[in-house]
Every structure is written in C-alpha cells, then in structure tokens.
Design a protein around this motif. Sequence first.
Motif, PDB file in Angstrom:
ATOM      1  N   LEU A   1       0.819  -1.219   0.000  1.00 44.69           N
ATOM      2  CA  LEU A   1       0.000   0.000   0.000  1.00 44.69           C
ATOM      3  C   LEU A   1       0.847   1.260   0.000  1.00 44.69           C
ATOM      4  CD1 LEU A   1      -2.829  -0.978   2.510  1.00 44.69           C
ATOM      5  CD2 LEU A   1      -3.033  -0.689   0.037  1.00 44.69           C
ATOM      6  N   ARG A   2       1.914   1.275   0.805  1.00 45.43           N
ATOM      7  CA  ARG A   2       2.791   2.449   0.933  1.00 45.43           C
ATOM      8  C   ARG A   2       1.989   3.717   1.249  1.00 45.43           C
ATOM      9  NH1 ARG A   2       7.878   1.292  -0.753  1.00 45.43           N
ATOM     10  NH2 ARG A   2       8.153  -0.608  -2.021  1.00 45.43           N
ATOM     11  N   ASP A   3       0.998   3.571   2.084  1.00 44.98           N
ATOM     12  CA  ASP A   3       0.142   4.680   2.495  1.00 44.98           C
ATOM     13  C   ASP A   3      -0.162   4.489   3.971  1.00 44.98           C
ATOM     14  OD1 ASP A   3      -2.197   6.234   3.151  1.00 44.98           O
ATOM     15  OD2 ASP A   3      -2.587   6.470   1.007  1.00 44.98           O
ATOM     16  N   ASP A   4       0.403   5.344   4.835  1.00 45.45           N
ATOM     17  CA  ASP A   4       0.297   5.095   6.269  1.00 45.45           C
ATOM     18  C   ASP A   4      -1.144   5.140   6.765  1.00 45.45           C
ATOM     19  OD1 ASP A   4       0.129   8.187   7.419  1.00 45.45           O
ATOM     20  OD2 ASP A   4       1.359   7.997   5.633  1.00 45.45           O
TER      21      ASP A   4
ATOM     22  N   GLU B   1      -2.645   1.811   5.722  1.00 44.27           N
ATOM     23  CA  GLU B   1      -2.035   0.727   6.497  1.00 44.27           C
ATOM     24  C   GLU B   1      -2.640   0.652   7.898  1.00 44.27           C
ATOM     25  OE1 GLU B   1       2.269   0.710   6.442  1.00 44.27           O
ATOM     26  OE2 GLU B   1       2.259   1.650   4.470  1.00 44.27           O
TER      27      GLU B   1
ATOM     28  N   THR C   1       3.214   4.868  10.149  1.00 48.38           N
ATOM     29  CA  THR C   1       2.267   3.809  10.492  1.00 48.38           C
ATOM     30  C   THR C   1       2.468   3.351  11.930  1.00 48.38           C
ATOM     31  OG1 THR C   1       2.195   3.045   8.191  1.00 48.38           O
ATOM     32  CG2 THR C   1       1.445   1.507   9.877  1.00 48.38           C
TER      33      THR C   1
END
Length: 553
Positions: free
Chosen positions: A239-242, A245, A289
């Motif tokens: 995802l690389r999206d906090d 996540e 995250t």
Amino acid sequence: MRKRGVCGSKDNVLSNVSHRLRIPQAPSTGDSMHDLPALMALLAGALAVTAVSRRTGISAPLALVVVGLAVSSIPGVPDYTIDPDLVLLVILPPLLYSAALNSSTIGIRANLRPIGLLAFGLVLFSTAVAGVLAWWLVPGMPLGVALVLGAVIAPPDAVAATSIGRRLGLPRKIMTVLSGESLVNDATALTAYRVAVAAVIGTGYSLLAGVGLFLLAAVGGAVIGYAIGWVVHRVRRLLRDDMLESAVGLIVPFFAYLVAEEVHASGVLAVVVAGLYLGHRAPSGSAATRLQDRAVWNAADTLLEAVVFALIGLQLRSVLESVSTDFGPLVVAGLVLTAGMVLARGAWVFLVMYLPEFLRRRNPDWRHKVIVSWAGMRGVVSLAAASAIPTATLAGEPFPHRNEVLFLTFFVTLATLLLHGTTLPWLIGLLGVRGTEDYTDALAEAEAQHNAARAAQERLDELTAEAEPPGDVAERLRRAAQQRSNRAWERLGRSADEVGESPTAAYRRLRGEMLAAERTVFVQFRDDRRIDDEVLRRVMHQLDLEELWLSRD
C-alpha cells in the motif's frame, strides 16, 4: 447430519444469544436514540474514573469495579446487562490484538513452558476443581452444569495484575509470563466451555471428539492467525500509504476472530497469533504507520478496558435479580469456589511449575512463583461466557441452574478482583520483588546505539564519497548520530540528583520551552487571520513530532 456447533443449529454457541447491552428506553417513546445518553454516560463515567485513578495512583481496574458496584445500587440507574456478543466479538478481539502487538515474540518463546502450563494446563485443572466443588456445593446441580461453571471461571484476566505489576516494576519475566498466559487462556477455557455446554444441552461429544475439538480449535486458530498476519503484512507493504495501512490494521482483529470462529477454530488464538506476527514485523513498516498504530491502539485499550471493568461492577443489580433462591447457600458456595480457585492456582504453580525446577537444582526464585500464583483475577470474559449459556436444551427443557451459574460467576469474578487487586501491591512490596532490567536495558541500548551510530556514519561516508552535499550538511548529520549515541550512554551514569542536569536533559528542557513559544506565535497568527488553519495544522504537526522526540523515554 454434520454438527454445526455445540448447539446443533448454530455455528457457534456464543452466537446463540440474542441479548445486547440492554439499556432501557424511556417508557413514553420507542425512539432508540434514548439509549444513547445512557451509553455516553457509561463511556464518560468510565473514563472519568480512569483519569482520577491515574492521577491518584490507584489501580484503575479495581476503582472501576468498585465505582460500578456503587452506581448499580442507585435507583434509576440503567440496567447495563452484559451482552456476550458485544464482549466476545467487539471488545475482546481488539484488546487481545493490541496486547499481542506489544508483546515480545522472543520473550514468549523463551517462556513457553510456564506460559503453556498456565494457559492450558492450569485452565483445565481449574475447570475440573471448580466443577467438582460446584457439583458438591450446589444442591441438585448436575456435574455437566458444574463443569460449565468451572470452564467459565477458569481463565484469569491479567489486565489488572499487569497494570499493577507495571506500576510497581515487576521483573520482565513475570510480566511476560502473565501477559502470555492472558493471551491464550481464554481460548482454552472457551473451548472447554463449548464441550461442557454441548454435553448439557444434548449434543455432547465423546472424550475423543472433545480432544479433537480442542486440537482443531488450537491448531486451526494458530494457522489462520499466522496466515492472516502474513497476508496483511505484505498487503500493508504494498500500500505504501500510512493512513490505509493503519485502517487495514483496525479490521485485523475482528476479521481474524470471525474467520476462525466460522470454521470452528479458536478466534482468540487467531487474533493473538496475527497480532504477534504483525507486532514482530512492525519495524519493517513505515515510521508514520507505527506512530499512528501506537496512538490508536493505546486509546482503544484505555477506553475498552475502562468500559469492561465498569461493566463488571454494574452487573450487581441484574445478577441479584436473576436469582430466585436463597442467597445464603449461594454466597457460601461462592466463597468456597473463590478459595478453591485461589488454592488451585497456588498448588499448580508450586507443584507443577516450581517443584520440578527446584528438583533439577535450577534454584528458581520462589517469590516470583508467589506473585504468579496470586495474580488470578477473573474478568469480563467469564461474565460474557456465563451470559452466553443457552436458556434451553435441545429437548426444550430450561438449562439447569443457569441463574446459579450466573450468580457464582459474578461472585468469583468480583471476589478475585477485590481480593487480589487490593493485596497484590502489598504482597509485591512485602516480598521485595523488583525488576532489575532498567540498568541492563540501558546498557544494551547504549551498545546498540553506539553500533547504530557507527553504521549510520559509515553509510554517510559512502554517500558523501559519491556526491558531497552542500554546506555543512554532512557534519551536522555526523554530530546528530554521535549525540544520539551519547544520550544512551548518559543514562548509565549517576542520577541528575547526584551530578546535576545532563546536557541531553538541558537540551530537552530548553528546546521544549522554545517549541512552546513557537506554538504560541503560530496560534496567534491564526487567530489574527494572518495564516490559514491548514497552514497551522501543518506547522503544528512538525512541532508535535519534535516534541514527541524530545519527550521519549
């Protein structure tokens, strides 16, 4: 015809119950929104008691139970009856998941023997002891029903014990054992509970089938939890999206629990294993995250634990109203059962855990075993399981002695919380049991920080050899790495009372004052409409991150 669960017609005996957290509505209207004020009062009151307890140094779980008992006796207070679905499907999974995230997988592996003996062996032993005692004490209670009661009151809840132990500085080994026990013992007790309930309502299992059910629950739950943890870990990395996540992490405990229960495995073990897997691999995720997860789950723990212990105390009225027989014999039975549970835990800890170590000349510290044996508080899971007992058998007959089981469960839960909760701090002080990890942790951290700083500087040298950064950037980075290493070594020295304020402490104090001054200016600019709120939130976020760094332990 394949059995779909211990009740035959349902997938899970716990899902048979149609109760909810029953908050009475105003008699003049059917508007369900009249439930909301009572629910808000519960949440606000529980948090208020928790806040006062933290300020005064009182055990919050114990204070919540006592206040709940007092409030339940006030005329006009809503009847907050525990709903087992609410506890077992909504409250228990996130509490277990959060505890597993913060647990040490390495520490649990190092203490597998004591944790296993407590979480599996002691729960089954306590079930048998409580069952025999209840069968002997309560006139007319069948042995099967007595074993249901035994399974219900068998698992301790270590939340109160670990909160006390953390506050008083118990050794890490004791904390790990108690926490590991509480992560797993509910799974053992609920599986034994299903088998016992099945025997009473008429869908009983043979001994071999019961063992098979237990193995299916344990192995199946662990496998499902591991698989879900493995998948979620890789999905979050993709995802690389906090934000996403953290959002995915919020549904993990509920998803793991429901999937495992759907295939008749242990939802508790699935949640715990998934949490342990993801917690162990958290360092490979993003910093944002990790920070968000810690804040979210700490807040969730505070709220859920406050509500859980408040609900225990608030059960007094409904439990008393459910019993139509004479209270005297039941109170005597409750006292004997409580004593039996305390003695059973003590006997198990010393005869099964301490004695073999002593005979093998390992010189175990008997004081640690005393603390473990005295940390047997029961919790809301016992009350939820008792409330989930079916009201009738498959033959249509009322479930025998159901109200007596509810009363005795409440009695033992309340008695152990008050007994152990009030005396455990005194016992810890009397025995002089204190952890010595502060210095060893500081020494290990200093060594690790030194090696990390050296690795960072070596990496910086490699990067600057390829392309020299402008100005004094490289030198500032080297100083920052060295200062981080120095801060760890400073913690090994004498206290500030002996040598005065350290350079790091002075930096934190002065920089904290500077940040407060900066924050005041930014807020004033916003109030004067010289910057927009969006600009304020951005700069405040930067200041907050620096302040968090300054305030870290």
